[in-house]
Write a protein that holds these residues in place. Structure first.
Motif, PDB file in Angstrom:
ATOM      1  N   ASN A  53       1.131  -1.456  -0.288  1.00 44.12           N
ATOM      2  CA  ASN A  53       0.272  -0.416   0.669  1.00 44.12           C
ATOM      3  C   ASN A  53       0.811   1.257  -0.304  1.00 44.12           C
ATOM      4  OD1 ASN A  53      -2.632   1.566   0.394  1.00 44.12           O
ATOM      5  ND2 ASN A  53      -1.849   1.987   2.136  1.00 44.12           N
ATOM      6  N   ALA A  54       1.492   1.309   0.974  1.00 45.11           N
ATOM      7  CA  ALA A  54       2.909   2.444   0.979  1.00 45.11           C
ATOM      8  C   ALA A  54       3.288   3.102  -0.338  1.00 45.11           C
ATOM      9  CB  ALA A  54       3.791   2.087   1.578  1.00 45.11           C
TER      10      ALA A  54
ATOM     11  N   VAL B 239      -5.658  19.052   5.623  1.00 40.67           N
ATOM     12  CA  VAL B 239      -5.421  18.223   6.303  1.00 40.67           C
ATOM     13  C   VAL B 239      -3.874  18.992   6.323  1.00 40.67           C
ATOM     14  CG1 VAL B 239      -3.744  15.741   5.744  1.00 40.67           C
ATOM     15  CG2 VAL B 239      -6.094  16.894   4.891  1.00 40.67           C
ATOM     16  N   GLU B 240      -3.187  18.533   8.158  1.00 37.93           N
ATOM     17  CA  GLU B 240      -2.139  19.107   8.378  1.00 37.93           C
ATOM     18  C   GLU B 240      -0.844  18.058   8.170  1.00 37.93           C
ATOM     19  OE1 GLU B 240      -0.832  20.726  12.587  1.00 37.93           O
ATOM     20  OE2 GLU B 240      -0.880  18.129  12.593  1.00 37.93           O
ATOM     21  N   VAL B 241       0.163  18.892   7.421  1.00 40.74           N
ATOM     22  CA  VAL B 241       1.000  17.934   6.554  1.00 40.74           C
ATOM     23  C   VAL B 241       2.273  18.451   7.681  1.00 40.74           C
ATOM     24  CG1 VAL B 241       2.403  17.467   5.031  1.00 40.74           C
ATOM     25  CG2 VAL B 241       0.037  18.353   4.618  1.00 40.74           C
TER      26      VAL B 241
ATOM     27  N   CYS C 189       5.854   2.887   9.174  1.00 40.63           N
ATOM     28  CA  CYS C 189       4.658   2.917  10.456  1.00 40.63           C
ATOM     29  C   CYS C 189       4.035   3.538  10.360  1.00 40.63           C
ATOM     30  CB  CYS C 189       5.875   3.757  11.302  1.00 40.63           C
ATOM     31  SG  CYS C 189       6.990   2.115  11.743  1.00 40.63           S
ATOM     32  N   GLY C 190       3.408   4.746   8.967  1.00 38.74           N
ATOM     33  CA  GLY C 190       3.000   5.685   8.755  1.00 38.74           C
ATOM     34  C   GLY C 190       2.669   7.146   9.390  1.00 38.74           C
ATOM     35  N   PRO C 191       1.934   8.034   9.786  1.00 36.57           N
ATOM     36  CA  PRO C 191       2.096   9.492  10.026  1.00 36.57           C
ATOM     37  C   PRO C 191       2.555   8.627  11.717  1.00 36.57           C
ATOM     38  CG  PRO C 191       0.154   9.541   9.957  1.00 36.57           C
ATOM     39  CD  PRO C 191       0.698   8.141   9.124  1.00 36.57           C
ATOM     40  N   SER C 192       2.776   8.431  12.446  1.00 31.88           N
ATOM     41  CA  SER C 192       3.190   8.557  13.419  1.00 31.88           C
ATOM     42  C   SER C 192       4.169   8.947  14.442  1.00 31.88           C
ATOM     43  CB  SER C 192       3.288   6.955  14.587  1.00 31.88           C
ATOM     44  OG  SER C 192       4.793   6.492  13.829  1.00 31.88           O
TER      45      SER C 192
ATOM     46  N   ALA D  88      -0.041  16.153   1.587  1.00 30.47           N
ATOM     47  CA  ALA D  88      -1.519  15.582   1.643  1.00 30.47           C
ATOM     48  C   ALA D  88      -1.672  14.071   2.542  1.00 30.47           C
ATOM     49  CB  ALA D  88      -1.712  16.884   2.186  1.00 30.47           C
ATOM     50  N   GLU D  89      -1.459  13.346   0.974  1.00 30.72           N
ATOM     51  CA  GLU D  89      -2.609  12.300   1.505  1.00 30.72           C
ATOM     52  C   GLU D  89      -1.611  11.245   1.669  1.00 30.72           C
ATOM     53  OE1 GLU D  89       0.003  10.527  -2.736  1.00 30.72           O
ATOM     54  OE2 GLU D  89      -2.014  11.369  -2.910  1.00 30.72           O
TER      55      GLU D  89
END
Length: 441
Positions: free
Chosen positions: A222-223, A356-358, A380-383, A437-438
């Motif tokens: 997915n990444a 969306v906060e970037v 790990c995504g936007p952690s 932003a995505e």
């Protein structure tokens, strides 16, 4: 010390439990007595996988051979899953008849031990051992990398190799490995005490480990945009990722259940036999089963406390630092270089047109070089990341980044973004921020 202890145990516990059940499973599948030691090729493959993992990480960290950790993960995980499934199928295919004979052997009227009850051809034995050995080497190579990388955090910034803090970190690290080895040993002994539990217990542990691998493959695909995951599914995956300790606790619970049944079986077998020699032999076996069950109880209770109470104290919720101010124009964001030259981590945020906060981070590397990337990674995504003792650490997985590699793709590094340094400022275009932003949506 406690954090090193918890991190190592949580990283290798599931693999350790699987390996503990794999050795007697191979004995069972090759038609041999699973209560006796064996499966030497699997043992050799385990240490081979560990050795290769150490060598690869040393070469990577010393820039002798740079590789994309994300690509390496995908390349190794897919064959690991396939070989693992093949090992499980072969274990049930060739070990099923042995399992039935062992179950019949436990009846009161059975007084002899059946050795080699299910002989199979040498070709099939070789097939089972090869698949199991290859799988053992792959899972150790894959899952040992994270705890091996923790060795970089032994010496805190500002401390020496011979400081108390370094010594405590080493002690916690070594204790973590010892507990993982003890957990594998208890599973191995439980399977020896009750061979009929070998295949079912191995199947449960295999399923849990393979699920973690499948989830990681899905996240990586997915990444890199090979697959698309709906938002609802992504939320479920995010919850599972944030609660991966449940896999470890489920595995520990399965082993505890096995220990309970083994203890009950030992107590139910306390009947008098007609032959004194058989009676003494049965009492000795029951005592061995009881000792192994109690050893399992003590080990699994300790691991459960460590993964729950210990983890709570070792990893208190870390709050990300507040975003710092910067100049925003129609062209994009501008950050004065003089505010970045302190060598610390700086975090910034931009509100996109999609509300969306970037977030992105900047840190000065060697000389006039800067590491710039989103406050998120492809695994790990936007952690987010935080700075501790001079190191940049991923908030989700706790891995310390190599600051020299921030700004490059791969692994748990921040997702790099385009920037430009000119006229004493670091500039990032608004188009880049909008496209990012995505990642945070």
């Amino acid at each position: 010390m406690l954090k090193q202890f918890v991190d190592v145990v949580s990283a290798v516990l599931l693999v350790s439990l699987v390996l503990g059940a794999l050795f007697p499973t191979v004995r069972l599948a090759t038609g041999r007595d699973p209560a006796r030691p064996g499966a030497r090729p699997v043992f050799v493959a385990t240490f081979t996988g560990l050795t290769i993992a150490v060598i690869v990480l040393i070469l990577h960290e010393n820039s002798l051979w740079r590789f994309n950790r994300q690509r390496l993960t995908l390349t190794t995980l897919e064959p690991t899953i396939i070989v693992g499934i093949a090992t499980l199928v072969l274990a049930w295919m060739f070990g099923r008849r042995t399992l039935h004979l062992l179950q019949a052997q436990q009846k009161p009227d059975q007084r002899t031990t059946i050795l080699n009850p299910n002989p199979i051809s040498r070709r099939n034995q070789l097939l089972v051992v090869t698949a199991a050995s290859l799988w053992a080497g792959l899972i150790v190579f894959r899952d040992a990398q994270l705890p091996i990388m923790q060795a970089r955090t032994f010496v805190p910034v500002g401390a020496t190799v011979f400081s108390t803090a370094t010594f405590l970190n080493v002690v916690g690290y070594v204790l973590g490995w010892l507990v993982a080895i003890l957990a594998a040993f208890t599973v191995f002994r439980l399977c020896q005490a009750r061979p009929t539990w070998t295949l079912p217990l191995f199947s449960v542990l295999f399923t849990l480990l393979t699920l973690t691998h499948i989830l990681l493959v899905v996240r990586l695909l997915n990444a890199i945009r090979v697959i698309f995951i709906p938002v609802s599914v992504a939320e479920v995956l995010a919850w599972i990722i944030n609660h991966q300790v449940l896999f470890d606790l489920t595995a520990v619970a399965a082993c505890t259940v096995a220990a309970i049944f083994i203890l009950r079986a030992a107590k139910k077998n306390n009947y008098q036999a007609r032959i004194p020699a058989v009676d003494r032999l049965r009492r000795m076996r029951n005592q061995a089963m009881t000792r192994r069950a109690y050893l399992g109880f003590a080990t699994y209770a300790s691991v459960t406390v460590l993964l729950t109470v210990g983890a709570k104290y070792a990893s208190q919720e870390i709050e990300l630092s507040e975003p710092e101010p910067y100049d925003l124009t129609d062209a994009g964001a501008s950050i004065p270089l003089e505010s970045l030259n302190d060598g610390h981590l700086h975090r910034y945020a931009y509100q996109s047109t999609k509300n969306v906060e970037v977030r992105w981070i900047v840190i000065q590397k060697a000389g006039a070089s800067y590491g710039v990337g989103l406050d998120a990674c492809e695994i790990c995504g936007p952690s987010g990341y935080y700075e501790k003792d001079g190191q940049v650490i991923c908030k989700l997985c706790g891995v310390a980044m190599n600051i020299a590699t921030i700004g490059f793709k791969g692994g748990c590094n921040p997702i790099p973004i385009d920037y430009e340094v000119k006229n004493g400022v670091l500039a990032i275009s608004k188009e880049v921020l909008e496209e990012s932003a995505e990642v945070f949506a």
